[in-house]
Design a protein around this motif. Structure first.
Motif, mmCIF file in Angstrom:
data_model
loop_
_atom_site.group_PDB
_atom_site.id
_atom_site.type_symbol
_atom_site.label_atom_id
_atom_site.label_comp_id
_atom_site.label_asym_id
_atom_site.label_seq_id
_atom_site.Cartn_x
_atom_site.Cartn_y
_atom_site.Cartn_z
ATOM 1 N N PRO A 88 23.349 -5.531 37.612
ATOM 2 C CA PRO A 88 23.353 -4.923 38.960
ATOM 3 C C PRO A 88 22.134 -5.345 39.782
ATOM 4 O O PRO A 88 21.054 -5.587 39.232
ATOM 5 C CB PRO A 88 23.298 -3.412 38.670
ATOM 6 C CG PRO A 88 23.576 -3.262 37.220
ATOM 7 C CD PRO A 88 23.120 -4.522 36.574
ATOM 8 N N PRO A 89 22.273 -5.400 41.095
ATOM 9 C CA PRO A 89 21.078 -5.538 41.949
ATOM 10 C C PRO A 89 20.253 -4.259 41.862
ATOM 11 O O PRO A 89 20.748 -3.207 41.435
ATOM 12 C CB PRO A 89 21.672 -5.748 43.344
ATOM 13 C CG PRO A 89 23.032 -5.129 43.287
ATOM 14 C CD PRO A 89 23.513 -5.338 41.883
ATOM 15 N N ASP A 90 19.005 -4.332 42.271
ATOM 16 C CA ASP A 90 18.095 -3.189 42.135
ATOM 17 C C ASP A 90 18.636 -1.917 42.788
ATOM 18 O O ASP A 90 18.540 -0.822 42.229
ATOM 19 C CB ASP A 90 16.732 -3.535 42.747
ATOM 20 C CG ASP A 90 15.891 -4.417 41.834
ATOM 21 O OD1 ASP A 90 16.202 -4.474 40.632
ATOM 22 O OD2 ASP A 90 14.944 -5.051 42.325
ATOM 23 N N HIS A 91 19.225 -2.051 43.976
ATOM 24 C CA HIS A 91 19.639 -0.857 44.707
ATOM 25 C C HIS A 91 20.810 -0.139 44.035
ATOM 26 O O HIS A 91 21.059 1.032 44.319
ATOM 27 C CB HIS A 91 20.017 -1.224 46.144
ATOM 28 C CG HIS A 91 21.304 -2.000 46.253
ATOM 29 N ND1 HIS A 91 21.338 -3.382 46.216
ATOM 30 C CD2 HIS A 91 22.590 -1.590 46.391
ATOM 31 C CE1 HIS A 91 22.592 -3.791 46.326
ATOM 32 N NE2 HIS A 91 23.370 -2.736 46.435
ATOM 33 N N ALA A 92 21.529 -0.823 43.149
ATOM 34 C CA ALA A 92 22.695 -0.216 42.502
ATOM 35 C C ALA A 92 22.423 0.241 41.079
ATOM 36 O O ALA A 92 23.286 0.886 40.464
ATOM 37 C CB ALA A 92 23.864 -1.212 42.497
ATOM 38 N N TYR A 93 21.232 -0.034 40.554
ATOM 39 C CA TYR A 93 21.014 0.221 39.131
ATOM 40 C C TYR A 93 20.973 1.717 38.814
ATOM 41 O O TYR A 93 21.555 2.155 37.821
ATOM 42 C CB TYR A 93 19.719 -0.452 38.677
ATOM 43 C CG TYR A 93 19.539 -0.411 37.172
ATOM 44 C CD1 TYR A 93 20.517 -0.912 36.327
ATOM 45 C CD2 TYR A 93 18.401 0.134 36.603
ATOM 46 C CE1 TYR A 93 20.365 -0.878 34.954
ATOM 47 C CE2 TYR A 93 18.232 0.174 35.232
ATOM 48 C CZ TYR A 93 19.221 -0.332 34.414
ATOM 49 O OH TYR A 93 19.075 -0.285 33.044
ATOM 50 N N ALA A 94 20.309 2.509 39.625
ATOM 51 C CA ALA A 94 20.238 3.954 39.359
ATOM 52 C C ALA A 94 21.639 4.566 39.359
ATOM 53 O O ALA A 94 21.967 5.398 38.496
ATOM 54 C CB ALA A 94 19.354 4.640 40.392
ATOM 55 N N GLY A 95 22.479 4.174 40.296
ATOM 56 C CA GLY A 95 23.846 4.686 40.334
ATOM 57 C C GLY A 95 24.642 4.261 39.121
ATOM 58 O O GLY A 95 25.458 5.034 38.594
#
Length: 379
Positions: free
Chosen positions: A362-369
């Motif tokens: 995942p790209p960084d912005h999607a990893y937490a989700g």
């Protein structure tokens, strides 16, 4: 439902490609490129600039022993494996070939695309059993094979590193049988525990084919890889690269050579190593808090981790993740099982149900989700 998040293994975070640094290297490489770089290409084994750069880099970063003249540039690992497989297959069909020359030992868990490439070259495969330390190298002699395909640095999918005694045993087997180890240096540059281990090729360059690529460190779209070949195989493999349509982009090769020699490649790998280590740490922390019964196995390395599940839950977790909008892969997808010659399935003292989580995808912005969706899907 269409996946919103992707934790499938086998891919880097492509959003992290170093566009500005690559453009700088490309501009300099093209500015100083010799005129022949813009022609059809006469360097069958690859541009000499890249082969020299790789010889230096691989020696200091992976302990590979090779002169530039032993390095052949290919369009990714799949082409490199196919080239070597074709040479082994042709050799096995010669009159008086050594018994077992058409047989390749493979790890009982791995990528079926690699096994299929070998069988497509007229070779047979036989799976070697597995335990918590990796492939049972003591079984190599009993297979009758004269070649073996392994991922010693960071085994895919189990994520273990082949111990020193098994590395030595594999090289000993190759020497005694006149065989060859096909070393896929999978994730070799990404280890996070401070215990970096060099390539097996450094133990015996004449009995190991070392295979590397920038698919994980930079981007699979570049289609750039390399083979470090024993002297006895180099001419035959290079001859196959003379076929029409087999050449690899000379300008991309010059750009990669500049990217390496300028130090940009080292800086990029160091940065990505830190990024992927943070992601693995975040995965372990999230599981410790929300699913402490799920164990993360394998060494701290690479772009994926194996999550051990309660027996009988693997497929239900994958199905549940799909409803959370998360793409996941299970461990059983990578079990190769019995060999193509009708051999019995090897004995595997390994994990039963598990997930193979690609935290590099995942790209960084999607990893937490993605982590949140994963934790909700776990039993």
């Amino acid at each position: 439902p269409t996946p919103v998040y992707d934790l499938m293994p086998g891919s880097p975070d492509v959003s992290s490609f170093p566009r500005a640094a690559w453009l700088t290297a490309a501009r300099k490489a093209i500015t100083h490129a010799p005129n022949d770089a813009f022609g059809y290409g006469t360097h069958v084994a690859g541009r000499p600039e890249l082969r020299r750069a790789l010889a230096d880099y691989l020696a200091r970063a992976r302990g590979v022993r090779a002169a530039p003249e032993r390095i052949l540039i290919c369009s990714g690992l799949s082409e490199g494996l196919r080239l070597v497989g074709e040479v082994l297959g042709d050799t096995a069909r010669l009159p008086g070939a050594t018994p077992g020359a058409d047989l390749v030992a493979v790890e009982s868990f791995g990528l079926d695309i690699h096994r299929d490439l070998l069988t497509g070259c007229g070779l047979r495969t036989v799976a070697v059993g597995f335990d918590e330390h990796g492939p049972r190298t003591e079984e190599l002699a009993s297979t009758g094979a004269r070649a073996a395909l392994m991922t010693p640095a960071h085994q895919f999918p189990f994520g273990v590193s082949l111990p020193p005694d098994r590395r030595a045993a594999t090289v000993k087997w190759a020497v005694e049988t006149g065989g060859v180890l096909l070393e896929d240096d999978y994730d070799g540059e990404f280890r996070y525990d401070g215990q970096r281990v060099g390539a097996v090729q450094g133990l015996d360059p004449e009995h190991v084919v070392y295979m590397g690529t920038v698919s994980k460190s930079l981007s699979p779209a570049l289609r750039l890889g390399w083979l470090v070949l024993p002297e006895r195989l180099f001419a035959a493999v290079a001859e196959l690269k003379r076929r029409p349509g087999s050449q690899t982009s000379g300008l991309d090769q010059l750009t990669l050579a500049e990217f390496i020699t300028s130090g940009a490649y080292d800086r990029h790998v160091r940065g990505m190593r830190q990024r992927y280590q943070r992601r693995r740490d975040q995965l372990v922390a999230a599981l410790a808090e929300r699913a402490p019964h799920v164990k993360v196995s394998g060494i701290a390395a690479g772009l994926h981790a194996v999550l051990e599940l309660p027996p009988g839950t693997e497929q239900s977790v994958i199905n549940g993740a799909a409803w959370q909008g998360l793409a996941l892969e299970g461990l059983r997808r990578y079990r190769l099982g019995a060999g193509t010659g009708g051999d019995a399935a090897p004995r595997d003292d390994v994990i039963g149900d598990a997930l193979v989580v690609g935290y590099g995808t995942p790209p960084d912005h999607a990893y937490a989700g993605a982590l949140d969706a994963l934790c909700r899907a776990l039993p």
